[in-house]
Scaffold this motif. Structure first.
Motif, PDB file in Angstrom:
ATOM      1  N   GLY A  78      -7.306   0.984   2.661  1.00  0.00           N
ATOM      2  CA  GLY A  78      -5.887  -0.529   2.768  1.00  0.00           C
ATOM      3  C   GLY A  78      -5.849  -0.842   3.725  1.00  0.00           C
ATOM      4  O   GLY A  78      -5.883  -2.563   3.752  1.00  0.00           O
ATOM      5  N   PHE A  79      -6.506  -0.513   5.372  1.00  0.00           N
ATOM      6  CA  PHE A  79      -6.206  -1.717   6.454  1.00  0.00           C
ATOM      7  C   PHE A  79      -7.341  -2.790   5.730  1.00  0.00           C
ATOM      8  O   PHE A  79      -6.983  -4.051   6.206  1.00  0.00           O
ATOM      9  CB  PHE A  79      -6.919  -0.586   7.341  1.00  0.00           C
ATOM     10  N   MET A  82      -5.881  -5.149   3.398  1.00  0.00           N
ATOM     11  CA  MET A  82      -5.550  -6.449   3.751  1.00  0.00           C
ATOM     12  C   MET A  82      -6.147  -7.156   4.893  1.00  0.00           C
ATOM     13  O   MET A  82      -5.540  -8.383   4.962  1.00  0.00           O
ATOM     14  CB  MET A  82      -4.231  -5.020   4.084  1.00  0.00           C
ATOM     15  N   PHE A 107      -2.239 -11.678  -0.386  1.00  0.00           N
ATOM     16  CA  PHE A 107      -1.644 -10.815   1.475  1.00  0.00           C
ATOM     17  C   PHE A 107      -0.418 -10.838   0.870  1.00  0.00           C
ATOM     18  O   PHE A 107       0.101  -9.496   1.271  1.00  0.00           O
ATOM     19  CB  PHE A 107      -2.048 -11.779   2.338  1.00  0.00           C
ATOM     20  N   PHE A 109       1.004 -10.260  -1.976  1.00  0.00           N
ATOM     21  CA  PHE A 109       1.235  -9.695  -3.027  1.00  0.00           C
ATOM     22  C   PHE A 109       1.092  -7.852  -2.302  1.00  0.00           C
ATOM     23  O   PHE A 109       2.210  -7.263  -2.796  1.00  0.00           O
ATOM     24  CB  PHE A 109       0.344  -9.811  -4.434  1.00  0.00           C
ATOM     25  N   SER A 113       3.975  -4.994  -2.728  1.00  0.00           N
ATOM     26  CA  SER A 113       3.847  -3.928  -3.585  1.00  0.00           C
ATOM     27  C   SER A 113       3.217  -2.629  -2.794  1.00  0.00           C
ATOM     28  O   SER A 113       4.081  -1.466  -2.739  1.00  0.00           O
ATOM     29  CB  SER A 113       2.613  -3.848  -4.675  1.00  0.00           C
ATOM     30  N   SER A 117       7.853  -1.632  -0.341  1.00  0.00           N
ATOM     31  CA  SER A 117       8.033  -0.153  -0.967  1.00  0.00           C
ATOM     32  C   SER A 117       7.729   1.356   0.288  1.00  0.00           C
ATOM     33  O   SER A 117       8.889   1.828  -0.084  1.00  0.00           O
ATOM     34  CB  SER A 117       7.320  -0.045  -2.808  1.00  0.00           C
ATOM     35  N   CYS A 118       6.686   1.047   1.501  1.00  0.00           N
ATOM     36  CA  CYS A 118       6.466   2.437   1.486  1.00  0.00           C
ATOM     37  C   CYS A 118       7.444   2.471   3.240  1.00  0.00           C
ATOM     38  O   CYS A 118       8.764   3.581   2.979  1.00  0.00           O
ATOM     39  CB  CYS A 118       4.895   2.312   2.703  1.00  0.00           C
ATOM     40  N   THR A 121      10.929   2.875   1.179  1.00  0.00           N
ATOM     41  CA  THR A 121      11.246   4.582   0.825  1.00  0.00           C
ATOM     42  C   THR A 121      11.457   5.625   2.425  1.00  0.00           C
ATOM     43  O   THR A 121      12.524   6.329   2.341  1.00  0.00           O
ATOM     44  CB  THR A 121      10.654   5.019   0.257  1.00  0.00           C
TER      45      THR A 121
ATOM     46  N   ALA C   2       1.305 -10.497 -12.613  1.00  0.00           N
ATOM     47  CA  ALA C   2       1.205 -10.050 -11.499  1.00  0.00           C
ATOM     48  C   ALA C   2       2.462  -9.637 -10.969  1.00  0.00           C
ATOM     49  O   ALA C   2       2.437  -8.597  -9.645  1.00  0.00           O
ATOM     50  CB  ALA C   2       0.800 -11.665 -10.088  1.00  0.00           C
ATOM     51  N   LEU C   5       2.841  -6.079 -12.683  1.00  0.00           N
ATOM     52  CA  LEU C   5       1.995  -5.013 -11.354  1.00  0.00           C
ATOM     53  C   LEU C   5       2.147  -4.694  -9.959  1.00  0.00           C
ATOM     54  O   LEU C   5       2.632  -3.514  -9.327  1.00  0.00           O
ATOM     55  CB  LEU C   5       0.928  -5.969 -11.396  1.00  0.00           C
ATOM     56  N   GLU C   6       3.257  -5.140  -9.624  1.00  0.00           N
ATOM     57  CA  GLU C   6       3.653  -5.650  -8.618  1.00  0.00           C
ATOM     58  C   GLU C   6       4.929  -4.586  -8.018  1.00  0.00           C
ATOM     59  O   GLU C   6       5.246  -3.798  -7.315  1.00  0.00           O
ATOM     60  CB  GLU C   6       4.373  -6.974  -7.472  1.00  0.00           C
ATOM     61  N   ILE C   9       3.750  -0.917  -9.453  1.00  0.00           N
ATOM     62  CA  ILE C   9       2.794  -0.440  -7.636  1.00  0.00           C
ATOM     63  C   ILE C   9       3.764  -0.159  -6.755  1.00  0.00           C
ATOM     64  O   ILE C   9       3.968   1.189  -6.317  1.00  0.00           O
ATOM     65  CB  ILE C   9       1.751  -0.912  -7.110  1.00  0.00           C
ATOM     66  N   ALA C  10       4.929  -0.727  -6.254  1.00  0.00           N
ATOM     67  CA  ALA C  10       6.105  -0.395  -5.947  1.00  0.00           C
ATOM     68  C   ALA C  10       6.472   0.842  -6.108  1.00  0.00           C
ATOM     69  O   ALA C  10       6.765   1.911  -5.461  1.00  0.00           O
ATOM     70  CB  ALA C  10       6.547  -1.656  -5.489  1.00  0.00           C
ATOM     71  N   LEU C  13       4.689   3.991  -5.624  1.00  0.00           N
ATOM     72  CA  LEU C  13       4.824   4.445  -3.820  1.00  0.00           C
ATOM     73  C   LEU C  13       6.024   4.761  -3.565  1.00  0.00           C
ATOM     74  O   LEU C  13       6.099   6.391  -3.027  1.00  0.00           O
ATOM     75  CB  LEU C  13       4.326   3.196  -3.435  1.00  0.00           C
ATOM     76  N   THR C  14       6.837   4.418  -4.516  1.00  0.00           N
ATOM     77  CA  THR C  14       8.553   4.581  -3.725  1.00  0.00           C
ATOM     78  C   THR C  14       9.028   6.153  -4.652  1.00  0.00           C
ATOM     79  O   THR C  14       9.041   7.160  -4.026  1.00  0.00           O
ATOM     80  CB  THR C  14       9.103   4.072  -5.162  1.00  0.00           C
ATOM     81  N   VAL C  38      -2.175  -0.684   5.496  1.00  0.00           N
ATOM     82  CA  VAL C  38      -2.086  -1.789   4.992  1.00  0.00           C
ATOM     83  C   VAL C  38      -0.600  -2.048   6.121  1.00  0.00           C
ATOM     84  O   VAL C  38      -1.431  -3.532   6.575  1.00  0.00           O
ATOM     85  CB  VAL C  38      -1.126  -1.751   4.361  1.00  0.00           C
ATOM     86  N   TYR C  42      -1.459  -5.568   8.611  1.00  0.00           N
ATOM     87  CA  TYR C  42       0.004  -6.817   8.710  1.00  0.00           C
ATOM     88  C   TYR C  42       0.092  -7.161   9.614  1.00  0.00           C
ATOM     89  O   TYR C  42       0.184  -8.410   9.898  1.00  0.00           O
ATOM     90  CB  TYR C  42       1.271  -6.126   7.596  1.00  0.00           C
TER      91      TYR C  42
END
Lengths: 227, 292, 223
Positions: A78-79, A82, A107, A109, A113, A117-118, A121, C2, C5-6, C9-10, C13-14, C38, C42
Motif C-alpha cells: 500500500g505504501f 501510493m 493518487f 483515486f 477509495s 473510507s478507512c 470508518t 473509475a 470502482l472507487e 473499493i471504499a 473497506l468500510t 497508504v 500520502y
C-alpha cells in the motif's frame, strides 16, 4: 558533539524566537521569519522519516516472519503503490505539472477509495463504543458524577432541535430554563470556568517546560546521553 | 414478583454489546431512511460569525483554513461550505489554504459544491484563490503572519503567486479582515488564535468538531469572535444563512438534514445511560438487602 | 468506470472495518494495515509536492523545477536554504543506526523552535490572555438597570475559575476554606467534563451518520 551542539542549537533558536517578540527588528525579526520557514521545511523531512521508518519496521517483520507478518506485506505494498503514483503524478494533469490531488490522478483515486473510507470508518466506530460505554460506565454513584451526568444530558438535548421542542413553550419569565439556553449557559459559564482553569494550568506547564528545554535543563530528547 | 425483578436486572446487566451497537446503528439509519428533519435555531456564538461576515464591506479579504480530514467531514465540510457560500455571496475575496495535509481534497469538494455550482461568475485569482497546503503546523502560521509569499510562492497548481490580482496587495496575514479556521484538532483554531489572531490582532473565528468545541470557549469572545461547534454549529450557520438568503435553501442544508439522526441517536444514548443506571441501582439495592 | 470502482473499493473497506464491531478478524486487519501504508505515503507525497519542491528545491536550484513550477526566469538560488536542507538530511540519519545521533541536531532545531514559539504564544494567549478574559465587571448593569442574570453569571464564572485553579494547586493541603474552595472547583470541573462528554457523543454520532450516508449512496448506485 553529541550533547553540546544540540543544546547550543536549541538555546540559540529558542532565545532568538523569544527575543524577536520583544525586539521585532532585524536581526531578530529576520531570524523569526527564516527559522519559521526552516521549521516548515524540516517538517517535510519528518514525513519522509516516517515513511522510511514504516518501511524499516515492516521490512524487518517480513524478513523475520514475525507475528502477523503477512499483514506487513499489505502495509508495504500500500505504501509503495501510493508513493509511486504520487511521486510521479500518474494520471491527472500532464507530466509533473498541476496539483498532485487533481481529479483523475491515481493518487486521488487511492486517496478517495482507501484513505478516506478507512479513516472515516475508523473514527465512526467510536460512536458504537461511546454508546456501549454510556450504558456500562456512566453511573450516578456520587454527587460529582450526578452533576456530570446532568450537565451531559442538558448538552445532549440542548444542542439538538429537541431542546426547542421540549421547552419552547415556556413563558418569557422562565426563558432561562429553556433547555437550549441552559446548555448555552453551561458552555459559556461553568464549562468556560473549568476549561479556563485547565488552560491556565497547561499554559504554565508548557511555559516552564519550554524554558527548561531552552536552558538545557530538560534533555530527555537527547536520549540517555544527555543526563 | 421479586424473582421477575431480579431477572430483569440480570438481563439488563448482561446485555451483549452487539445489541447496543445494533440499536445505535438503527438510531442513525432509520431517521436517515425516513428523512427526519427538524428546524434549527442559531445560538449567539454562531451568529457572531455570521454577523461579522455580514458586516464586512465588499472586497474584504477572508481566509478559510481547511484544517481537517476525511474523519470529520460530516461535521466540518458543511461549516466550510456554508461560510464560503456566505463570503462569496457578499462579494468578499476568498482565500483558501490548509495547515493539514488532508485539507486540499476538502477544498476541492468545496470548489465543486459551492463555487462551480452557485458562483460560476466568480473568477479564479480575482475573487477566490486556492493556496493549498504547506507543512509546518503552527510554524506555517507563524511564517505567514510575517511573510505570506515567503511560504506561498505558488498557488496549489504551481502558478507563481505574483500572477494573481488578489494576491498583489497581500503581504502577510494582517492584511486579512477575517480568518476562519475549520479544524478538527492540532493544529487548528487554538493555533490560529495563538499564532495569528493574538500577535497580529486579526479577527479569528472557528468551526470545529464537537469534541474540540468546549475546549475553545475560554477564548470567546475576546480572542475568538465566534465558534461553530460540531454538526449543530454547522446547522446553525446554515439556518442563519438560509433565513437571510432563502435562495440557498436547496444547496445549504447539509448539516440541517443530518440533525434528524443526530437527535434520535442522542435520545438513544440518554436512554442507555438511564437504563444502565436503573440496573446499577436496582442491583445495589438488592445487595444491600441481602447483606441486611 | 473509475468512479464505480472507487465507490466499491471504499464500500468494501468500510464493511471490513465495521466488521471489527463483531470481533477482531483478518478483514479488519487487512484494511487497517492497508490504511497505515497508504496514509504514510500520502503525507510523504503531499509534503514533497506542496512544500519541499516549491519552497526548498526551487529556491536552492530554480532551474531543476522550471518544468512543473512557474518560476520567474531570472530566479536566482537562495543559498541560505542549504541550512534547512542540511538539518532535514540530518534528521533522516535516524534511519541509519551508526550515525543516528546526528539526527539530534535537527531535533534540537525543531525543539528550540517549538520551545521558543510556545513560550511566548502560550504566555500571551493562554496565560495572560485568560486572566485578561476573566476581568469582567461582577455587578452588571444593562439598559440603565441592574442585570440580575448577567451578574450571577459573572460571579459564577470568576468563582469557578478561582476554585478550579485552587483544585489544581497541590502545594497546600486541601483543608478548611481552601479545601471547600477546592471541592467547589471539582464541581465546576465535573460540569466541564459533562459538557465535554455531551459534545463527544455528538461528534461520534455525526461521524457515524456520515458513514451511513456514504453506504446509502453506495446502495443507491446499485439499485
Amino acid at each position: 558533539m553529541r550533547v553540546q551542539i544540540p543544546l547550543i542549537i536549541t538555546f540559540i533558536v529558542g532565545i532568538a524566537l523569544i527575543v524577536a517578540i520583544f525586539v521585532p527588528h532585524d536581526p531578530f525579526h529576520r531570524m523569526n521569519e527564516e527559522f519559521s520557514v526552516y521549521f516548515d521545511l524540516i517538517a517535510v523531512f519528518a514525513f519522509i522519516l516516517g515513511g522510511g521508518n514504516l518501511l524499516k519496521i515492516h521490512g524487518n517483520r517480513i524478513s523475520r516472519r514475525s507475528r502477523d507478518w503477512k499483514y506487513s506485506i499489505v502495509t508495504v505494498v500500500g505504501f509503495l503503490t501510493m508513493l509511486i503514483v504520487g511521486a510521479f503524478k500518474i494520471g491527472g494533469p500532464p507530466g509533473l505539472t498541476g496539483d498532485v490531488t487533481a481529479e483523475g490522478s491515481w493518487f486521488k483515486f487511492m486517496y478517495d477509495s482507501v484513505f478516506v473510507s478507512c479513516q472515516a470508518t475508523m473514527f465512526s466506530l467510536l460512536a458504537f463504543f461511546v454508546a456501549s460505554a454510556s450504558y456500562r460506565a456512566f453511573r450516578a454513584k456520587t454527587k460529582e458524577a450526578t452533576l456530570l451526568l446532568i450537565a451531559a444530558f442538558i448538552i445532549l438535548i440542548g444542542r439538538t432541535p429537541l431542546g426547542h421542542y421540549m421547552t419552547g413553550w415556556l413563558p418569557q419569565q422562565l426563558e432561562f430554563l429553556h433547555i437550549p439556553n441552559l446548555s448555552n449557559w453551561i458552555l459559556s459559564i461553568p464549562n468556560m470556568a473549568g476549561q479556563r482553569a485547565i488552560m491556565i494550568g497547561i499554559a504554565l506547564g508548557i511555559i516552564s517546560t519550554s524554558l527548561k528545554l531552552i536552558l538545557g535543563i530538560e534533555r530527555s530528547y537527547l536520549g540517555g546521553e544527555g543526563k | 414478583m421479586a424473582e421477575g425483578k431480579r431477572d430483569i436486572v440480570e438481563v439488563l446487566k448482561a446485555i451483549d454489546r452487539r445489541i447496543i451497537f445494533l440499536l445505535i446503528a438503527l438510531a442513525v439509519i432509520l431517521p436517515l431512511a425516513f428523512h427526519l428533519v427538524f428546524s434549527v435555531h442559531s445560538s449567539p456564538i454562531v451568529e457572531a460569525i455570521f454577523d461579522k461576515v455580514e458586516s464586512l464591506p465588499p472586497g474584504s479579504k477572508v481566509l478559510i483554513s481547511f484544517d481537517y480530514g476525511p474523519s470529520t467531514v460530516p461535521e466540518n465540510q458543511p461549516m466550510a461550505e456554508a461560510v464560503a457560500r456566505h463570503v462569496l455571496h457578499k462579494d468578499l475575496k476568498l482565500y483558501m489554504m490548509a495547515v493539514w495535509a488532508t485539507g486540499p481534497p476538502q477544498t476541492e469538494v468545496l470548489i465543486r459544491n459551492v463555487i462551480q455550482t452557485d458562483f460560476q461568475d466568480k473568477v479564479y485569482g480575482v475573487d477566490w484563490i486556492n493556496l493549498g497546503y504547506k507543512a509546518g503546523n503552527q510554524g506555517l502560521i507563524n511564517a505567514i503572519l510575517l511573510d505570506l509569499k515567503g511560504m506561498y510562492t505558488t498557488d496549489i497548481n504551481g502558478t507563481g503567486i505574483g500572477e494573481f490580482e488578489m494576491m498583489r496587495d497581500v503581504d502577510n496575514l494582517t492584511d486579512m479582515s477575517l480568518i476562519i479556521c475549520i479544524g478538527s484538532g492540532f493544529p487548528g483554531v487554538r493555533e490560529w488564535v495563538q499564532f495569528a489572531g493574538d500577535p497580529g490582532d486579526i479577527p479569528v473565528a472557528g468551526g470545529v468538531t464537537a469534541v474540540e468545541a468546549p475546549l475553545l470557549y475560554p477564548y470567546y469572545p475576546r480572542q475568538l469572535l465566534g465558534l461553530m461547534g460540531g454538526l449543530q454549529g454547522a446547522a446553525e450557520y446554515e439556518a442563519a444563512l438560509v433565513s437571510k438568503y432563502p435562495q440557498f435553501e436547496a444547496s445549504s442544508e447539509q448539516a440541517i438534514q443530518l440533525m434528524g439522526p443526530q437527535t434520535v441517536a442522542h435520545l438513544v444514548i440518554i436512554a442507555f445511560v438511564v437504563v444502565g443506571n436503573i440496573a446499577f441501582f436496582a442491583e445495589r439495592r438488592r445487595e444491600r438487602r441481602r447483606k441486611a | 468506470m473509475a468512479q464505480t470502482l472507487e465507490l466499491w473499493i471504499a464500500a468494501l473497506l468500510t464493511f471490513m472495518i465495521f466488521s471489527f464491531l463483531y470481533k477482531d478478524n483478518p478483514f479488519y486487519k487487512f484494511a487497517e494495515h492497508l490504511f497505515v501504508g497508504v496514509s504514510a505515503a500520502y503525507w510523504m507525497v503531499i509534503g514533497i509536492w506542496s512544500t519541499l519542491m516549491p519552497n526548498l528545491v526551487a529556491r536552492l536550484w530554480p532551474s531543476s523545477v522550471s518544468g512543473f513550477i512557474n518560476m520567474p526566469e531570472d530566479a536566482q538560488p537562495e543559498y541560505h536554504f542549504i541550512i534547512p536542507a542540511i538539518f532535514g538530511i540530518l534528521m533522516l540519519t535516524r534511519l541509519v543506526e551508526r550515525i543516528s545521533w546526528l539526527s539530534r541536531w535537527a531535533m534540537a532545531f525543531v525543539i528550540g523552535f517549538a520551545a521558543g514559539t510556545n513560550f511566548t504564544r502560550y504566555l500571551q494567549s493562554d496565560f495572560v490572555g485568560q486572566i485578561y478574559n476573566s476581568m469582567y465587571p461582577i455587578i452588571v448593569k444593562a439598559d440603565g438597570g441592574f442585570a440580575l442574570g448577567a451578574t450571577i453569571s459573572s460571579i459564577v464564572l470568576i468563582v469557578g475559575v478561582i476554585c478550579a485553579l485552587i483544585y489544581f494547586f497541590f502545594s497546600k493541603e486541601h483543608t478548611g476554606a481552601f479545601g471547600a474552595a477546592s471541592r467547589l472547583g471539582i464541581w465546576f470541573l465535573m460540569v466541564t467534563f459533562g459538557a465535554a462528554f455531551g459534545y463527544t457523543v455528538m461528534a461520534r454520532i455525526s461521524l457515524l451518520t456520515g458513514r451511513i450516508q456514504f453506504l446509502g449512496s453506495w446502495l443507491a448506485s446499485i439499485f
